[in-house]
Design an enzyme around this catalytic site. Structure first.
Site, PDB file in Angstrom:
ATOM      1  N   GLU A 196      14.018  62.446 -21.071  1.00 53.96           N
ATOM      2  CA  GLU A 196      15.028  63.332 -20.492  1.00 53.96           C
ATOM      3  C   GLU A 196      14.861  63.524 -18.981  1.00 53.96           C
ATOM      4  O   GLU A 196      15.777  63.984 -18.300  1.00 53.96           O
ATOM      5  CB  GLU A 196      14.992  64.698 -21.173  1.00 53.96           C
ATOM      6  CG  GLU A 196      13.749  65.518 -20.893  1.00 53.96           C
ATOM      7  CD  GLU A 196      13.819  66.877 -21.554  1.00 53.96           C
ATOM      8  OE1 GLU A 196      13.697  67.880 -20.818  1.00 53.96           O
ATOM      9  OE2 GLU A 196      14.004  66.945 -22.773  1.00 53.96           O
ATOM     10  N   GLU A 249      30.913  60.540 -36.559  1.00 55.06           N
ATOM     11  CA  GLU A 249      31.794  61.090 -37.593  1.00 55.06           C
ATOM     12  C   GLU A 249      33.267  60.801 -37.333  1.00 55.06           C
ATOM     13  O   GLU A 249      34.104  60.993 -38.219  1.00 55.06           O
ATOM     14  CB  GLU A 249      31.578  62.605 -37.691  1.00 55.06           C
ATOM     15  CG  GLU A 249      30.229  62.978 -38.291  1.00 55.06           C
ATOM     16  CD  GLU A 249      29.946  64.468 -38.271  1.00 55.06           C
ATOM     17  OE1 GLU A 249      30.583  65.182 -37.466  1.00 55.06           O
ATOM     18  OE2 GLU A 249      29.101  64.914 -39.056  1.00 55.06           O
TER      19      GLU A 249
END
Length: 306
Positions: free
Chosen positions: A115, A84
């Site tokens: 992970e 963004e």
């Protein structure tokens, strides 16, 4: 007892013990009440968040980057915040980077085991050619995700400053970073579902870090996003509107001034507000590090921040 038994983010929330028997209205009321706690938890970390903003702005001024690293929801939020920044602040795509365990595929599909790979966390940062002027922010709600720990430990080995964002304290992540932001939002309505309060808290913090840092390096004038590139009609209209509103020009004068300033709104603002020609406005923008307010007033960035 397993490590997870000590994690606040994995604990059972007694207020939602009968969640499966609640009506839709009751679920909404409960979740809304729990979400209200997020803002309070974030406020408790205000000093650390402000420090992260200053560190980020400092790295940007040096030509460094802000790099987020995380897994699952945490990784997706980092990628989202990074993505963004270019449309909001006209930054290059490599100024703020989001790295997620499992790569781009993990944005839409869970990659099992990604992970848990600490070595891959380090490797994913290695390919970015980290420099000491970069700031690495590890995001791990649990505060113990191996992928994130491997990434921040690698970053520190190269002299990068590191920030850890978690929702537990104490945490393994907090122990290995230079700055810890621990947002203690409490147990989730749906036990262990950290895309809820923990995710909301993380998004709020990331919003603050990038927005605050961009403001500090001169991407705004007041609360206006003045550092934009008018690459389409919508942005051209927005550029003219801001020039009219901020400099008191009519539309014809705004169009003419922008043309003389090569379409650069910040230069046009300095020219109009300081009453100088475009060439002088450009010189001032260079002298004052892109800070419109400082360029208009003839103050250096350091004087403004003093």
């Amino acid at each position: 007892m397993a490590i997870e038994d000590h994690l606040l983010t994995e604990a059972r929330n007694p207020l939602s013990d009968t969640l499966d028997r609640m009506s839709a209205s009751e679920i909404v009321a409960l979740m809304n009440d729990e979400d209200a706690k997020v803002v309070v938890a974030v406020r408790a970390e205000a000093a650390a968040i402000a420090q992260a903003i200053d560190w980020t702005a400092d790295r940007f001024r040096r030509g460094g980057r802000l790099i987020y690293t995380g897994a699952g929801t945490s990784g997706r939020l980092g990628v989202l915040d990074a993505s963004e920044c270019p449309p909001t602040f006209s930054t290059s795509p490599d100024m703020v980077i989001g790295v997620i365990a499992g790569g781009q595929t993990a944005l839409t599909r869970a990659i099992e085991g990604a992970e848990d790979n600490s070595a891959q966390g380090a490797e994913d940062l290695r390919v970015l050619n980290l420099k000491a002027d970069d700031l690495v922010v590890g995001i791990a709600t649990s505060g113990r995700t191996p992928y994130v720990l491997g990434a921040v430990e690698y970053a520190r080995s190269l002299g990068c400053a590191t920030v850890g964002i978690a929702c537990n304290r104490p945490s393994l992540l907090g122990a290995v970073v230079d700055l810890e932001i621990a947002i203690q939002v409490g147990p989730e309505v749906l036990a262990g579902s950290t895309r809820l309060k923990a995710g909301t808290a993380t998004k709020l913090v990331l919003n603050m870090i990038t927005t605050g840092a961009m403001v500090r390096i001169g991407k705004t004038l007041g609360n206006r996003m003045v550092d934009l590139r008018p690459t389409n009609e919508k942005l051209r209209l927005r550029t003219r509107r801001m020039l009219r509103e901020l400099a008191g020009l009519d539309d014809d004068a705004a169009v003419q001034l922008l043309a003389r300033c090569d379409g650069q709104l910040k230069v046009a603002l300095v020219a109009a507000l300081a009453g100088v020609k475009p060439d002088e406005a450009k010189r001032r923008m260079e002298t004052y590090g892109g800070q419109v307010g400082a360029a208009v007033r003839g103050e250096s960035a350091s004087e403004e921040e003093a």
